[in-house]
Design a protein around this motif. Structure first.
Motif, PDB file in Angstrom:
ATOM      1  N   ASP A 136     -22.630  47.814   7.743  1.00  0.00           N
ATOM      2  CA  ASP A 136     -21.814  48.813   8.433  1.00  0.00           C
ATOM      3  C   ASP A 136     -20.583  49.238   7.638  1.00  0.00           C
ATOM      4  N   ILE A 137     -20.307  48.578   6.532  1.00  0.00           N
ATOM      5  CA  ILE A 137     -19.087  48.870   5.774  1.00  0.00           C
ATOM      6  C   ILE A 137     -18.955  50.364   5.436  1.00  0.00           C
ATOM      7  N   PRO A 138     -19.997  51.031   4.915  1.00  0.00           N
ATOM      8  CA  PRO A 138     -19.818  52.456   4.598  1.00  0.00           C
ATOM      9  C   PRO A 138     -19.453  53.311   5.817  1.00  0.00           C
ATOM     10  N   VAL A 139     -20.078  53.071   6.952  1.00  0.00           N
ATOM     11  CA  VAL A 139     -19.768  53.883   8.134  1.00  0.00           C
ATOM     12  C   VAL A 139     -18.399  53.523   8.705  1.00  0.00           C
ATOM     13  N   ILE A 140     -18.001  52.269   8.620  1.00  0.00           N
ATOM     14  CA  ILE A 140     -16.648  51.896   9.054  1.00  0.00           C
ATOM     15  C   ILE A 140     -15.632  52.604   8.165  1.00  0.00           C
ATOM     16  N   HIS A 141     -15.873  52.592   6.865  1.00  0.00           N
ATOM     17  CA  HIS A 141     -14.964  53.271   5.930  1.00  0.00           C
ATOM     18  C   HIS A 141     -14.878  54.766   6.251  1.00  0.00           C
ATOM     19  N   GLU A 142     -16.003  55.391   6.510  1.00  0.00           N
ATOM     20  CA  GLU A 142     -16.029  56.809   6.904  1.00  0.00           C
ATOM     21  C   GLU A 142     -15.182  57.047   8.142  1.00  0.00           C
ATOM     22  N   MET A 143     -15.374  56.203   9.156  1.00  0.00           N
ATOM     23  CA  MET A 143     -14.659  56.404  10.414  1.00  0.00           C
ATOM     24  C   MET A 143     -13.171  56.093  10.274  1.00  0.00           C
ATOM     25  N   VAL A 144     -12.803  55.145   9.416  1.00  0.00           N
ATOM     26  CA  VAL A 144     -11.381  54.895   9.153  1.00  0.00           C
ATOM     27  C   VAL A 144     -10.747  56.167   8.602  1.00  0.00           C
ATOM     28  N   ARG A 145     -11.437  56.813   7.699  1.00  0.00           N
ATOM     29  CA  ARG A 145     -10.919  58.048   7.105  1.00  0.00           C
ATOM     30  C   ARG A 145     -10.885  59.189   8.133  1.00  0.00           C
ATOM     31  N   GLU A 146     -11.882  59.254   9.003  1.00  0.00           N
ATOM     32  CA  GLU A 146     -11.873  60.265  10.066  1.00  0.00           C
ATOM     33  C   GLU A 146     -10.684  60.042  11.004  1.00  0.00           C
ATOM     34  N   LEU A 147     -10.434  58.780  11.336  1.00  0.00           N
ATOM     35  CA  LEU A 147      -9.296  58.461  12.197  1.00  0.00           C
ATOM     36  C   LEU A 147      -7.988  58.833  11.515  1.00  0.00           C
ATOM     37  N   ALA A 148      -7.857  58.510  10.243  1.00  0.00           N
ATOM     38  CA  ALA A 148      -6.636  58.844   9.508  1.00  0.00           C
ATOM     39  C   ALA A 148      -6.423  60.354   9.469  1.00  0.00           C
ATOM     40  N   GLU A 149      -7.502  61.087   9.318  1.00  0.00           N
ATOM     41  CA  GLU A 149      -7.381  62.549   9.320  1.00  0.00           C
ATOM     42  C   GLU A 149      -6.939  63.041  10.695  1.00  0.00           C
ATOM     43  N   TYR A 150      -7.521  62.503  11.759  1.00  0.00           N
ATOM     44  CA  TYR A 150      -7.133  62.865  13.127  1.00  0.00           C
ATOM     45  C   TYR A 150      -5.652  62.563  13.359  1.00  0.00           C
ATOM     46  N   GLU A 151      -5.176  61.448  12.807  1.00  0.00           N
ATOM     47  CA  GLU A 151      -3.784  61.049  12.991  1.00  0.00           C
ATOM     48  C   GLU A 151      -2.847  61.708  11.978  1.00  0.00           C
ATOM     49  N   LYS A 152      -3.385  62.656  11.211  1.00  0.00           N
ATOM     50  CA  LYS A 152      -2.600  63.434  10.252  1.00  0.00           C
ATOM     51  C   LYS A 152      -1.989  62.561   9.157  1.00  0.00           C
ATOM     52  N   CYS A 153      -2.723  61.530   8.736  1.00  0.00           N
ATOM     53  CA  CYS A 153      -2.231  60.601   7.719  1.00  0.00           C
ATOM     54  C   CYS A 153      -3.304  60.261   6.699  1.00  0.00           C
ATOM     55  N   LEU A 154      -4.197  61.169   6.415  1.00  0.00           N
ATOM     56  CA  LEU A 154      -5.315  60.872   5.517  1.00  0.00           C
ATOM     57  C   LEU A 154      -4.836  60.371   4.159  1.00  0.00           C
ATOM     58  N   ASP A 155      -3.713  60.888   3.668  1.00  0.00           N
ATOM     59  CA  ASP A 155      -3.208  60.459   2.362  1.00  0.00           C
ATOM     60  C   ASP A 155      -2.789  58.987   2.354  1.00  0.00           C
ATOM     61  N   GLU A 156      -2.557  58.414   3.514  1.00  0.00           N
ATOM     62  CA  GLU A 156      -2.176  57.003   3.599  1.00  0.00           C
ATOM     63  C   GLU A 156      -3.380  56.063   3.705  1.00  0.00           C
ATOM     64  N   ALA A 157      -4.547  56.608   3.957  1.00  0.00           N
ATOM     65  CA  ALA A 157      -5.760  55.789   4.120  1.00  0.00           C
ATOM     66  C   ALA A 157      -6.356  55.508   2.750  1.00  0.00           C
ATOM     67  N   ARG A 158      -5.887  54.435   2.136  1.00  0.00           N
ATOM     68  CA  ARG A 158      -6.295  54.102   0.770  1.00  0.00           C
ATOM     69  C   ARG A 158      -7.282  52.949   0.699  1.00  0.00           C
ATOM     70  N   ALA A 159      -7.621  52.347   1.815  1.00  0.00           N
ATOM     71  CA  ALA A 159      -8.546  51.208   1.809  1.00  0.00           C
ATOM     72  C   ALA A 159      -9.892  51.633   1.233  1.00  0.00           C
ATOM     73  N   THR A 160     -10.459  50.750   0.431  1.00  0.00           N
ATOM     74  CA  THR A 160     -11.775  50.993  -0.158  1.00  0.00           C
ATOM     75  C   THR A 160     -12.836  50.238   0.629  1.00  0.00           C
TER      76      THR A 160
END
Length: 156
Positions: A9-33
């Motif tokens: 599930d790691i790839p889909v969790i990573h995708e959704m973390v980035r989607e959440l960061a974008e929703y929260e207007k902080c995509l540039d802060e989502a640096r987790a790999t």
């Protein structure tokens, strides 16, 4: 359906973390790999845990990522929910409530006395949802955070 996350599930969790960061207007802060998530969730000493919400077809549509905290006042662990996210097309289907219900069930089963999380003050749909479940804001507490240069200066 809610299930524990697996290594696959790691790839889909990573995708959704980035989607959440974008929703929260902080995509540039989502640096987790993906590798960092893999280590945090499934490494030799896991620091965090995750659950996946699936739709009727088995497709992942949401996740929760959480870790244990400790209350010196209560003398027991609790759960701190770092992220709760349901993809927009799946919202309203009960997935968010099911993810929170699973975490509450874990708290009750293990004797944990708190389930806590933060929400952005402008996120009124989430605030209304949380309050509908009986969650209450902790208005007397303010969150502080050290990151980046300030953290480096203090830690030097």
């Amino acid at each position: 359906m809610i299930r524990k996350a697996t290594l696959s599930d790691i790839p889909v969790i990573h995708e959704m973390v980035r989607e959440l960061a974008e929703y929260e207007k902080c995509l540039d802060e989502a640096r987790a790999t993906e590798e960092q998530l893999r280590e945090a969730l499934f490494g030799e000493q896991p620091a965090a845990f995750a659950h996946i919400a699936q739709d009727e077809s088995g497709e992942p549509v949401g996740f929760s990522l959480w870790f244990l905290n400790f209350s010196t006042w209560r003398g027991v662990h609790g759960i701190y929910l770092e992220d709760l996210y349901v993809r927009p097309e799946a919202r309203g289907g009960g997935h968010g409530k099911a993810l929170l219900t699973e975490l509450a069930r874990i708290c009750v089963a293990r004797g944990y006395e708190r389930l806590e999380w933060s929400v952005l003050n402008w996120n009124t749909p989430s605030i209304a949802f949380y309050e509908s479940l009986g969650a209450r804001p902790q208005d007397e507490w303010m969150v502080y955070r050290l990151t980046d240069e300030a953290l480096g200066r203090l830690g030097a």
